[in-house]
Scaffold this motif. Structure first.
Motif, mmCIF file in Angstrom:
data_model
loop_
_atom_site.group_PDB
_atom_site.id
_atom_site.type_symbol
_atom_site.label_atom_id
_atom_site.label_comp_id
_atom_site.label_asym_id
_atom_site.label_seq_id
_atom_site.Cartn_x
_atom_site.Cartn_y
_atom_site.Cartn_z
ATOM 1 N N SER A 207 19.136 -88.335 44.036
ATOM 2 C CA SER A 207 20.130 -89.307 45.223
ATOM 3 C C SER A 207 21.007 -88.747 45.480
ATOM 4 N N ARG A 208 21.803 -87.852 44.571
ATOM 5 C CA ARG A 208 22.957 -87.018 45.015
ATOM 6 C C ARG A 208 22.502 -85.916 46.038
ATOM 7 N N GLN A 209 21.479 -85.337 45.747
ATOM 8 C CA GLN A 209 21.011 -84.014 46.647
ATOM 9 C C GLN A 209 20.612 -84.692 47.911
ATOM 10 N N LYS A 210 20.250 -86.057 47.804
ATOM 11 C CA LYS A 210 19.614 -86.506 49.150
ATOM 12 C C LYS A 210 21.113 -86.780 50.225
ATOM 13 N N THR A 211 22.142 -87.031 49.600
ATOM 14 C CA THR A 211 23.250 -87.355 50.509
ATOM 15 C C THR A 211 23.573 -86.370 51.618
ATOM 16 N N PRO A 212 23.611 -85.120 51.322
ATOM 17 C CA PRO A 212 24.062 -84.134 52.363
ATOM 18 C C PRO A 212 22.766 -83.724 53.062
ATOM 19 N N ILE A 213 21.800 -84.179 52.790
ATOM 20 C CA ILE A 213 20.643 -83.893 53.562
ATOM 21 C C ILE A 213 20.528 -84.955 54.691
ATOM 22 N N ILE A 214 20.771 -86.324 53.995
ATOM 23 C CA ILE A 214 20.938 -87.380 55.073
ATOM 24 C C ILE A 214 21.979 -87.080 56.218
ATOM 25 N N VAL A 215 23.229 -86.523 55.722
ATOM 26 C CA VAL A 215 24.192 -86.244 56.914
ATOM 27 C C VAL A 215 23.724 -85.180 57.646
ATOM 28 N N SER A 216 22.860 -84.027 57.206
ATOM 29 C CA SER A 216 22.285 -83.240 58.047
ATOM 30 C C SER A 216 21.234 -83.548 58.943
ATOM 31 N N GLY A 217 20.372 -84.581 58.605
ATOM 32 C CA GLY A 217 19.351 -85.078 59.342
ATOM 33 C C GLY A 217 17.996 -83.999 59.179
ATOM 34 N N ASP A 218 18.053 -83.455 58.177
ATOM 35 C CA ASP A 218 16.850 -82.565 57.672
ATOM 36 C C ASP A 218 15.707 -83.455 57.101
ATOM 37 N N LEU A 219 14.855 -84.011 58.165
ATOM 38 C CA LEU A 219 13.825 -84.917 57.432
ATOM 39 C C LEU A 219 12.726 -84.366 56.539
ATOM 40 N N GLU A 220 12.567 -83.063 56.585
ATOM 41 C CA GLU A 220 11.313 -82.530 55.817
ATOM 42 C C GLU A 220 12.083 -82.546 54.442
ATOM 43 N N LYS A 221 13.352 -82.261 54.068
ATOM 44 C CA LYS A 221 13.878 -81.883 52.930
ATOM 45 C C LYS A 221 13.987 -83.451 52.465
ATOM 46 N N LEU A 222 14.519 -84.652 53.186
ATOM 47 C CA LEU A 222 14.475 -85.811 52.776
ATOM 48 C C LEU A 222 13.243 -86.361 52.361
ATOM 49 N N GLN A 223 12.133 -86.008 53.007
ATOM 50 C CA GLN A 223 10.805 -86.352 52.563
ATOM 51 C C GLN A 223 10.232 -85.887 51.237
ATOM 52 N N GLU A 224 10.671 -84.515 50.933
ATOM 53 C CA GLU A 224 10.225 -83.967 49.790
ATOM 54 C C GLU A 224 10.936 -84.723 48.746
ATOM 55 N N ILE A 225 12.441 -84.791 48.825
ATOM 56 C CA ILE A 225 13.003 -85.642 47.680
ATOM 57 C C ILE A 225 12.653 -86.970 47.438
ATOM 58 N N THR A 226 12.237 -87.560 48.456
ATOM 59 C CA THR A 226 11.796 -89.135 48.600
ATOM 60 C C THR A 226 10.451 -88.987 47.400
ATOM 61 N N ASP A 227 9.756 -87.897 47.891
ATOM 62 C CA ASP A 227 8.456 -87.956 47.293
ATOM 63 C C ASP A 227 8.788 -87.470 45.523
ATOM 64 N N GLU A 228 9.456 -86.961 45.452
ATOM 65 C CA GLU A 228 10.136 -86.551 43.940
ATOM 66 C C GLU A 228 10.745 -87.705 43.269
ATOM 67 N N GLU A 229 11.319 -88.310 44.101
ATOM 68 C CA GLU A 229 12.026 -89.752 43.704
ATOM 69 C C GLU A 229 10.868 -90.723 43.270
ATOM 70 N N GLN A 230 9.825 -90.913 44.082
ATOM 71 C CA GLN A 230 8.740 -91.653 43.622
ATOM 72 C C GLN A 230 7.987 -91.406 42.338
ATOM 73 N N ARG A 231 7.876 -89.973 42.136
ATOM 74 C CA ARG A 231 7.281 -89.520 40.842
ATOM 75 C C ARG A 231 7.973 -90.132 39.668
ATOM 76 N N ALA A 232 9.610 -89.683 39.974
ATOM 77 C CA ALA A 232 10.445 -90.235 38.793
ATOM 78 C C ALA A 232 10.452 -91.537 38.612
ATOM 79 N N VAL A 233 10.150 -92.471 39.571
ATOM 80 C CA VAL A 233 10.216 -94.059 39.300
ATOM 81 C C VAL A 233 9.036 -94.377 38.750
ATOM 82 N N SER A 234 7.803 -93.524 38.868
ATOM 83 C CA SER A 234 6.600 -93.845 38.158
ATOM 84 C C SER A 234 6.750 -93.571 36.546
ATOM 85 N N ARG A 235 7.536 -92.573 36.472
ATOM 86 C CA ARG A 235 7.914 -92.208 34.959
ATOM 87 C C ARG A 235 8.629 -93.111 34.313
ATOM 88 N N ILE A 236 9.609 -93.526 35.104
ATOM 89 C CA ILE A 236 10.694 -94.601 34.615
ATOM 90 C C ILE A 236 9.638 -96.061 34.159
#
Length: 172
Positions: free
Chosen positions: A26-55
């Motif tokens: 989530s902290r990595q996502k903050t500057p990506i949101i500011v810069s508007g890099d949708l590809e990186k945002l999608q990558e982080i969102t996918d990794e977040e989904q995997r982390a939520v599954s483990r949680i």
């Protein structure tokens, strides 16, 4: 009972680690949101989904262990909270301290994750407002004022001033 407590502490530690990893994403996502890099945002969102599954997996394990502890203690599982377990372990300071540390670490990670997610939510809302503003600007540019020329029937026959585009070109 001792092995159940060790299992609970172990699962809480694993769950805390996952929440801390999710917090870092989530902290990595903050500057990506500011810069508007949708590809990186999608990558982080996918990794977040995997982390939520483990949680979710660790959360189910924690619930099972808590149910087993409630059975051993002859307590209602819905009324048995970690804070209550910590108080019940007054006679075992080592286990009590480990459980309290795991509980506090988990709570701190969840609170910080909520704060960071709220900040990211605000940034996303601001980005959406900016997109809406830009779309409104684009639409208002297309509706330029007309000249005030009228014909004999009092109908407006004026031309549109400026350049009028015919719409959004999707071929670009």
């Amino acid at each position: 009972m001792a092995s159940l407590m060790e299992n609970l502490i172990d699962v809480l530690d694993k769950e805390s680690n996952e929440y801390e990893g999710l917090l870092e994403l989530s902290r990595q996502k903050t500057p990506i949101i500011v810069s508007g890099d949708l590809e990186k945002l999608q990558e982080i969102t996918d990794e977040e989904q995997r982390a939520v599954s483990r949680i979710t997996h660790f959360d189910k394990q924690r619930e099972e262990i808590t149910a087993d502890i409630a059975n051993v203690l002859n307590k209602d599982v819905t009324a048995l909270k970690l804070a209550n377990l910590i108080q019940m372990l007054e006679g075992r300071p080592k286990e009590q301290g480990a459980l309290a540390d795991a509980h506090d670490r988990l709570q701190a990670a969840v609170r910080e994750l909520q704060r960071t997610n709220e900040q990211n939510k605000e940034l996303l809302n601001n980005a959406l407002e900016m997109v809406e503003f830009e779309m409104n600007m684009y639409q208002s540019m297309r509706t330029a004022p007309e000249t005030a020329n009228y014909n004999r029937g009092a109908y407006n026959s004026g031309d549109t001033m400026g350049v009028v585009s015919q719409g959004f070109d999707t071929r670009q």
